[in-house]
Structure formats: structure tokens, C-alpha cells
Write a protein that holds these residues in place. Structure first.
Motif, short mmCIF file in Angstrom:
data_model
loop_
_atom_site.label_atom_id
_atom_site.label_comp_id
_atom_site.label_asym_id
_atom_site.label_seq_id
_atom_site.Cartn_x
_atom_site.Cartn_y
_atom_site.Cartn_z
N ASP A 87 0.86 -1.19 0.00
CA ASP A 87 0.00 0.00 0.00
C ASP A 87 0.89 1.23 0.00
O ASP A 87 1.30 1.72 1.05
CB ASP A 87 -0.92 0.00 1.22
CG ASP A 87 -1.88 1.18 1.22
OD1 ASP A 87 -1.83 2.01 0.28
OD2 ASP A 87 -2.70 1.28 2.16
N SER A 88 1.18 1.74 -1.19
CA SER A 88 2.12 2.86 -1.32
C SER A 88 1.55 4.18 -0.79
O SER A 88 2.28 5.17 -0.69
CB SER A 88 2.52 3.04 -2.79
OG SER A 88 1.38 3.29 -3.59
N SER A 89 0.28 4.20 -0.43
CA SER A 89 -0.31 5.43 0.09
C SER A 89 -0.04 5.62 1.58
O SER A 89 -0.33 6.69 2.13
CB SER A 89 -1.84 5.42 -0.13
OG SER A 89 -2.47 4.44 0.69
N GLN A 90 0.53 4.62 2.23
CA GLN A 90 0.80 4.74 3.67
C GLN A 90 1.82 5.85 3.92
O GLN A 90 2.87 5.91 3.28
CB GLN A 90 1.33 3.42 4.22
CG GLN A 90 0.32 2.29 4.23
CD GLN A 90 -0.73 2.46 5.32
OE1 GLN A 90 -0.56 3.25 6.25
NE2 GLN A 90 -1.83 1.74 5.20
N ASP A 139 10.76 6.00 -3.17
CA ASP A 139 9.49 5.89 -2.45
C ASP A 139 9.71 5.47 -1.00
O ASP A 139 8.83 5.67 -0.16
CB ASP A 139 8.59 4.84 -3.12
CG ASP A 139 8.19 5.21 -4.54
OD1 ASP A 139 7.95 6.41 -4.78
OD2 ASP A 139 8.14 4.31 -5.39
#
Length: 339
Positions: A96-99, A323
Motif C-alpha cells: 500500500d504505497s499510500s501509507q 518511495d
């Protein structure tokens, strides 16, 4: 040899730090990966010697229960800062790269991931000696998380290996009693805990992943991104204070161990000094850090690590080095040099 007078001195030093003239302080919380032991000295010295206070920060330092658990604590905002395994962070963001969590300072330039066994039970420094053995594996352990990649890097035949799920509190006692042949863990913790359980030095075999083909990074400082975006100067100040604290822990391990015992007098000062010295020599003060300064990374190396983690952690390829690690908050390299 250290004694209680040194611990009392450390406590007095801490009280002096907090008797400085009052200035506006921002309250922040840091979660460690583990208990207060020798390798935590850099954090504790930054607190006791007033380095956080000099940056306008009132820092609460809490213990943890494994190098993976700090990540969700920071992502949810329960803690502004955390200390945990960057490889597990990569997995977390790949899912979940939105964390809102990133690594911002590398501490263990060389990871402490290892399998520690007993020579009397047939384990040597050769990874292939693990074949046919029973290995104790705490599920939250950062070393165990890299087992699949290490198997490939070291060409280990796992067909005869038994992995037994065990808890952290029984890990060393089970190895000491012969219930398992080897265990996963951080080298500086397992080795000294084994000795405390009566296992002699010459019966301990250490297999470091980093020395057997697995060139990963280890534990890093993480930050909640929302907090960092709103308080960039506080984040840089936090890292500047840590750089000073870790420099002090490298130059004077006895002082660092005393800071640890000020939080837990049930520990042994000589054991924690040895544990800290091991961490400094094996994981923190590496040749790369000596040349480039504490806390930074080689982006190409981190990118290669992400490729390796596709094997051990089944990454989907959703994140890049940029990231995962944000270097913008690091103080200048000259402020991060270790003695």
C-alpha cells in the motif's frame, strides 16, 4: 569496570539536561524496535545529554517488540518517529504505497540478520550446515523475514530443515537447552543472551546473512510523512540530535551502556557495553559510514535490495528506492561523521 556510580552519573547528566533554561518544546514520540539494550544507547544519549532539547524537542522513547512492529505505529501517526527494519518497510509500502511513512536515516548500514547455532549440535559458520536442522523462528523477526532470499543466496537445501515458530522470550533458552539447533535473530542480541544462558563462546556459531551473499540494509529511522511535511525543521533537528547521540555511543560505549542501565538496572553493565560495541563494529560504523557519514544510503544499493526482496518477500514491484527513503531531512554530512 563500570559500577552504580557511573549509572548515577548518567542519571545526573540527564537531570542536568532537563534543567536547562525553559524553551518552547514540541512533544514527539519515538518507538524503538526492541527493549532498552546496548544498541539503543544512541537514542538515549541524545535524550540524556540534551541534544533533543537543544532542537526544541521533548522526546518520549518507548520500547518495541520486534523490528517490524514499529512501521504501523508510525504509519498510523501513533508515533511520529520509529526505528525498524527498512526491508519490512519496503514490503509494507509495496502492499500500500499510500501509507504515510518513510525511512529518513539509516542506522544499521550492515544488517544484523543472522542465524545463530551451536557447534555442539552440528551448526558452523557455513550456511549449508543448517541443512537437516531444526531452526527456531520468531514470526515478527526481521532476520526470519529474509529467509527465502538467504536460502537462494547461500544455496541452502531446505528439504530437511524444520522451521519451528517460537516466541522471543524462549528463543535463546530453547537453543541453550538443545530444543532447536539454531535460531533467527539479531547477532548482537542472540549471542550475548546465549552466553547469559550458559552457552560458552566456543559453542556459538554465527551465520551473518550479509557475509553470505545477502547485501541488504538493516534498521532505519522512520517518520510519519504528514508530521514531516508539517514540521520539517523538527525532523531535521531530530536527526541532528540522533547523529550526535550515536557519535557519542561509538566513542564511549561505556557511557552509552550506562544510559541503558539507567532505564533498566536489571541488566549487566559489562554485557550491554559488549553488545553496543558489537553493534558499532558490525552494523553502525561501517567503511561506507566512515567515508560518507552516518545516516545516508547508496540509492543504487537500496534499489538492488528491492530486487532481492522480490524473492524473500514476494514484492509486486510497486515501490522504488525514492518511495522508501527520503534524504531531504538529513543534516549535512559533516554533522553526521562518526569518530
Amino acid at each position: 569496570m563500570f559500577n552504580r556510580r557511573h549509572i548515577t552519573a548518567a542519571l545526573l547528566l540527564g537531570s542536568l539536561a532537563f534543567s536547562m533554561p525553559a524553551v518552547a518544546q514540541s512533544d514527539v514520540k519515538l518507538t524503538l524496535d526492541w527493549r532498552f539494550e546496548g544498541p539503543a544507547a544512541g537514542f538515549l544519549l541524545a535524550q540524556d545529554k540534551g541534544y533533543f532539547a537543544e532542537e526544541g524537542l521533548n522526546v518520549t522513547i518507548d520500547t518495541g517488540n520486534g523490528s517490524v512492529e514499529a512501521i504501523p505505529r508510525v504509519a498510523t501517526g501513533a508515533y511520529q518517529f520509529g526505528f525498524g527494519d527498512i526491508n519490512s518497510l519496503i514490503k509494507f509500502l509495496d502492499e500500500d504505497s499510500s501509507q504515510p511513512v518513510k525511512a529518513i536515516m539509516m542506522v544499521y548500514d550492515k544488517p544484523v540478520f543472522s542465524v545463530i547455532g551451536r557447534k555442539s549440535q552440528g551448526v558452523t559458520e557455513d550456511p549449508k550446515s543448517l541443512e537437516g536442522k531444526t531452526l527456531g523462528a520468531p514470526p515478527p523477526d526481521g532476520a526470519f523475514a529474509q529467509w527465502a532470499a538467504f536460502v537462494e543466496a547461500a544455496d541452502i537445501d531446505t528439504s530437511g530443515i524444520t522451521l519451528e515458530s517460537i516466541g522471543f522470550p524462549v528463543r535463546e533458552p530453547m537453543l541453550a537447552s538443545g530444543d532447536v539447533d539454531a535460531v533467527f535473530g539479531f547477532a548482537f542480541s542472540v549471542i550475548l543472551n546465549l552466553k547469559a544462558n550458559g552457552v560458552p563462546d566456543d559453542d556459538i556459531a554465527t551465520i551473518l546473512f550479509a557475509d553470505n551473499g545477502l547485501n541488504l540494509y538493516g534498521n532505519a529511522i522512520m517518520v510519519n510523512e504528514t508530521f514531516a511535511e508539517e514540521n520539517p525543521e523538527a525532523v531535521t533537528g531530530f536527526l541532528r540530535a540522533l547523529a550526535k547521540g550515536f557519535a557519542d555511543a561509538v566513542s564511549n560505549p561505556e557511557e552509552g551502556a550506562a544510559a541503558v542501565l539507567a532505564r533498566n538496572e536489571t541488566l549487566d553493565i559489562n554485557t550491554e557495553t559488549e553488545r553496543l560495541t558489537m553493534a558499532n563494529e558490525m552494523n553502525i560504523r561501517t567503511p561506507y559510514v566512515v567515508e560518507n557519514g552516518f545516516g545516508g544510503i547508496d540509492e543504487a544499493r537500496l534499489s538492488a535490495s528491492i530486487e532481492t526482496l522480490k524473492i524473500s518477500m514476494g514484492l509486486q514491484g510497486n515501490v522504488t528506492a525514492a518511495d522508501v527513503f527520503d534524504a531531504q531531512y538529513l543534516p549535512p554530512a559533516e554533522e553526521r561523521m562518526l569518530p
